[in-house]
Design an enzyme around this catalytic site. Sequence first.
Site, PDB file in Angstrom:
ATOM      1  N   LYS A 170     -19.579 -13.850   0.638  1.00 32.05           N
ATOM      2  CA  LYS A 170     -21.050 -13.777   0.793  1.00 32.05           C
ATOM      3  C   LYS A 170     -21.662 -15.039   0.183  1.00 32.05           C
ATOM      4  CE  LYS A 170     -25.340 -11.867  -0.029  1.00 32.05           C
ATOM      5  NZ  LYS A 170     -25.752 -12.487  -1.239  1.00 32.05           N
TER       6      LYS A 170
ATOM      7  N   MET B 182     -22.732  -9.982 -11.890  1.00 29.44           N
ATOM      8  CA  MET B 182     -23.957  -9.921 -12.699  1.00 29.44           C
ATOM      9  C   MET B 182     -24.498  -8.492 -12.709  1.00 29.44           C
ATOM     10  SD  MET B 182     -25.834 -13.531 -12.388  1.00 29.44           S
ATOM     11  CE  MET B 182     -26.632 -13.280 -10.834  1.00 29.44           C
TER      12      MET B 182
ATOM     13  N   SER C 285     -26.579  -7.121  -1.267  1.00 28.58           N
ATOM     14  CA  SER C 285     -26.921  -7.987  -2.397  1.00 28.58           C
ATOM     15  C   SER C 285     -27.651  -7.143  -3.434  1.00 28.58           C
ATOM     16  CB  SER C 285     -27.842  -9.117  -1.909  1.00 28.58           C
ATOM     17  OG  SER C 285     -28.496  -9.713  -3.001  1.00 28.58           O
ATOM     18  N   SER C 286     -27.426  -7.435  -4.701  1.00 28.08           N
ATOM     19  CA  SER C 286     -28.123  -6.695  -5.761  1.00 28.08           C
ATOM     20  C   SER C 286     -29.640  -6.831  -5.600  1.00 28.08           C
ATOM     21  CB  SER C 286     -27.718  -7.225  -7.137  1.00 28.08           C
ATOM     22  OG  SER C 286     -26.332  -7.115  -7.300  1.00 28.08           O
TER      23      SER C 286
ATOM     24  N   GLN D 168     -20.428 -20.950  -3.324  1.00 27.64           N
ATOM     25  CA  GLN D 168     -19.945 -20.663  -4.687  1.00 27.64           C
ATOM     26  C   GLN D 168     -18.412 -20.633  -4.718  1.00 27.64           C
ATOM     27  OE1 GLN D 168     -21.779 -17.780  -7.592  1.00 27.64           O
ATOM     28  NE2 GLN D 168     -20.204 -16.445  -6.775  1.00 27.64           N
TER      29      GLN D 168
ATOM     30  N   GLN E 298     -27.635 -19.902 -14.606  1.00 28.02           N
ATOM     31  CA  GLN E 298     -27.538 -20.123 -13.159  1.00 28.02           C
ATOM     32  C   GLN E 298     -28.826 -19.740 -12.430  1.00 28.02           C
ATOM     33  OE1 GLN E 298     -24.165 -17.243 -12.741  1.00 28.02           O
ATOM     34  NE2 GLN E 298     -25.099 -16.815 -10.758  1.00 28.02           N
TER      35      GLN E 298
ATOM     36  N   GLY F 204     -20.314  -4.208  -1.994  1.00 33.69           N
ATOM     37  CA  GLY F 204     -19.747  -5.560  -1.917  1.00 33.69           C
ATOM     38  C   GLY F 204     -18.897  -5.837  -3.142  1.00 33.69           C
ATOM     39  N   HIS F 205     -19.456  -5.549  -4.329  1.00 35.68           N
ATOM     40  CA  HIS F 205     -18.694  -5.721  -5.573  1.00 35.68           C
ATOM     41  C   HIS F 205     -17.473  -4.794  -5.562  1.00 35.68           C
ATOM     42  CE1 HIS F 205     -22.916  -6.707  -7.048  1.00 35.68           C
ATOM     43  NE2 HIS F 205     -22.266  -7.800  -7.380  1.00 35.68           N
TER      44      HIS F 205
HETATM   45  P1  AMP Z   1     -23.126 -11.234  -8.203  1.00 34.79           P
HETATM   46  O1  AMP Z   1     -23.141  -9.984  -9.031  1.00 34.79           O
HETATM   47  O2  AMP Z   1     -24.210 -11.288  -7.185  1.00 34.79           O
HETATM   48  O3  AMP Z   1     -23.005 -12.482  -9.037  1.00 34.79           O
HETATM   49  O4  AMP Z   1     -21.781 -11.159  -7.357  1.00 34.79           O
HETATM   50  C1  AMP Z   1     -20.542 -11.004  -7.956  1.00 34.79           C
HETATM   51  C2  AMP Z   1     -19.476 -11.217  -6.927  1.00 34.79           C
HETATM   52  O5  AMP Z   1     -19.627 -10.262  -5.888  1.00 34.79           O
HETATM   53  C3  AMP Z   1     -19.548 -12.607  -6.285  1.00 34.79           C
HETATM   54  O6  AMP Z   1     -18.236 -13.106  -6.099  1.00 34.79           O
HETATM   55  C4  AMP Z   1     -20.221 -12.315  -4.970  1.00 34.79           C
HETATM   56  O7  AMP Z   1     -19.894 -13.235  -3.943  1.00 34.79           O
HETATM   57  C5  AMP Z   1     -19.661 -10.945  -4.649  1.00 34.79           C
HETATM   58  N1  AMP Z   1     -20.531 -10.253  -3.687  1.00 34.79           N
HETATM   59  C6  AMP Z   1     -21.862 -10.020  -3.800  1.00 34.79           C
HETATM   60  N2  AMP Z   1     -22.329  -9.429  -2.677  1.00 34.79           N
HETATM   61  C7  AMP Z   1     -21.280  -9.310  -1.840  1.00 34.79           C
HETATM   62  C8  AMP Z   1     -21.119  -8.798  -0.520  1.00 34.79           C
HETATM   63  N3  AMP Z   1     -22.125  -8.288   0.181  1.00 34.79           N
HETATM   64  N4  AMP Z   1     -19.878  -8.831   0.030  1.00 34.79           N
HETATM   65  C9  AMP Z   1     -18.832  -9.351  -0.661  1.00 34.79           C
HETATM   66  N5  AMP Z   1     -18.909  -9.849  -1.909  1.00 34.79           N
HETATM   67  C10 AMP Z   1     -20.123  -9.833  -2.490  1.00 34.79           C
END
Ligand code: AMP
Length: 280
Positions: free
Chosen positions: A151, A31, A187-188, A155, A62, A37-38
């Site tokens: 994380k 997103m 986290s974003s 999901q 979501q 992390g990404h």
């Molecule tokens: P999001 O942009 O928050 O929807 O996350 C996109 C992907 O990045 C999802 O598969 C998340 O689980 C993963 N993600 C987000 N934060 C982390 C993190 N700290 N470590 C590993 N993967 C992450």
Amino acid sequence: MIILKSTIELNNWFIENLNELVENVGFVPTMGALHMGHASLIEKASSECQIVVVSILVNPTQFNEKADLQSYPRNFDNDVIVAEKAGGTILFTPTPKDIYGGEPYAEPVDYGPITSAFEGLSRQGHFDGVVSVVDKLFISVKPNRAYFGSKDLQQVAVVERMSNERHPKIKIVSCDLIRDENGLALSSRNIRLSYAGIILAQNISKELQTIAERVKEGGDMIESVEIAKKKLKNLEGLELEYISGVNYKTFSISTENRGWSHIIVAARVEGVRLIDNIEL
Ligand code: AMP
């Protein structure tokens, strides 16, 4: 890295550029507001696949809270830099209307506890939206492998179930959870925390770490979780939603510690909802 802004642009690029030499298309749905992390997911995909599609879509279906959707961080210029540096080949940025083929709408899904317990209970409709958007993105991107972060442990279970049913040829790859130097899960949404909020939020991972250490030393799992729960509940400014042992495949609610693989936690600090987990 190529930026493709619609499903039509993506289809056309695939028609012009994919051939029998490309056997492995990797996919990392996000997103946006990308962080390390990404980046770790993109790097893993890039080490295993010839083409890596990174998508950015703030998926409205979501979000169970309007304010969270409206304040969700967006930082496109930085996203381009992070995705390219990590090895992305294509940055795919469709609009919700494009992906949904009209007004975004999510069909209800019921996979038992993996969609109804914990995150499913706290965030009604959240997994309906996740299933819906990942399904539609898989149809557009047609990846061989798709990368998700542990994380968001629940999901991963939900996506695996959906994918087994609807896209059995796609391999779901679960990737490590990435933390900052103080243990806070990246986290974003962390960008919305003040300095004091970050310090307070660090208690979440500290307690998870303490539980894992206690259990490793032979301590009782249920008792260790109860001690952590009490500590987190007593922290002013931190609102604990849940902390619990689970099996990462079933998420069935069990007060018995047999079969627990992880401890999962959700809490709010300064109105920001944070989730974390640790493997036992
Ligand atoms: P999001 O942009 O928050 O929807 O996350 C996109 C992907 O990045 C999802 O598969 C998340 O689980 C993963 N993600 C987000 N934060 C982390 C993190 N700290 N470590 C590993 N993967 C992450």
